[in-house]
Design an enzyme around this catalytic site. Structure first.
Site, PDB file in Angstrom:
ATOM      1  N   ASP A 245      99.083  56.987  39.276  1.00  0.00           N
ATOM      2  CA  ASP A 245      99.002  58.624  37.955  1.00  0.00           C
ATOM      3  C   ASP A 245      99.630  59.290  38.665  1.00  0.00           C
ATOM      4  O   ASP A 245      99.476  59.052  39.938  1.00  0.00           O
ATOM      5  CB  ASP A 245      98.259  58.190  37.372  1.00  0.00           C
ATOM      6  CG  ASP A 245      97.693  57.236  36.507  1.00  0.00           C
ATOM      7  OD1 ASP A 245      98.358  56.315  36.004  1.00  0.00           O
ATOM      8  OD2 ASP A 245      96.423  56.725  36.540  1.00  0.00           O
TER       9      ASP A 245
ATOM     10  N   ASP B 228     102.153  54.990  30.609  1.00  0.00           N
ATOM     11  CA  ASP B 228     100.780  56.069  29.774  1.00  0.00           C
ATOM     12  C   ASP B 228     101.923  56.933  28.386  1.00  0.00           C
ATOM     13  O   ASP B 228     101.506  56.523  27.322  1.00  0.00           O
ATOM     14  CB  ASP B 228     100.233  56.451  30.766  1.00  0.00           C
ATOM     15  CG  ASP B 228      99.037  55.785  31.036  1.00  0.00           C
ATOM     16  OD1 ASP B 228      99.340  54.745  31.393  1.00  0.00           O
ATOM     17  OD2 ASP B 228      99.179  56.762  32.006  1.00  0.00           O
TER      18      ASP B 228
END
Length: 150
Positions: free
Chosen positions: A108, A129
């Site tokens: 991330d 995402d």
């Protein structure tokens, strides 16, 4: 369209994750002023701190979802917006599934740095995402079937 779109989206996601691993650190680096930072986070769970340490389970689930969507997309032609939505979700699920099973965690790197109360503590996320979120939003508005010409 999905036969080309999903691999392209997936490739772009994986390239950005490799770039993040090579370039970023856990120290936030401003990208768009105080709105968006680049921060490397190794996420062993799902969003919002859920299911930490369950990367393998989440990885297989992600791959299953991605494969199921690819199967659906290959079965028949849907309306273009519906096809785009399913393609985005499939690419996002596959991208994070590859991370979870290959690394044991998801890369991330997108960090909202806004002081807006609802977003101030938003978890760090990645392009996969974003794909899943955009795909889900598009599903709300996308007609499932193609219109037939008379």
């Amino acid at each position: 369209m999905p036969t080309v779109l999903v691999p392209l989206l997936l490739t772009f996601d994986q390239i950005l994750k490799l770039w993040a691993l090579e370039t970023l650190s856990p120290v936030p680096k401003p990208l768009l002023g105080d709105l968006l930072y680049l921060t490397l986070v190794k996420n062993t769970g799902a969003g919002f701190g859920l299911l930490q340490g369950k990367a393998s389970l989440l990885g297989w689930l992600s791959l299953l979802v991605g494969a199921a969507l690819l199967y659906l997309l290959a079965q028949k032609r849907y309306a273009p917006l519906f096809t785009l939505a399913l393609s985005l979700i499939a690419a996002g699920a596959l991208g994070n599934g590859i991370d979870r099973l290959g690394r044991g965690w998801v890369v991330d790197y997108l960090d909202l740095g806004t002081p807006i109360p609802l977003l101030a503590n938003f978890p760090v996320f990645n392009l996969a995402d974003v794909y899943v979120t955009l795909g889900a939003l598009l599903l709300l508005f996308a007609p499932r079937r193609r219109k037939r010409a008379f």
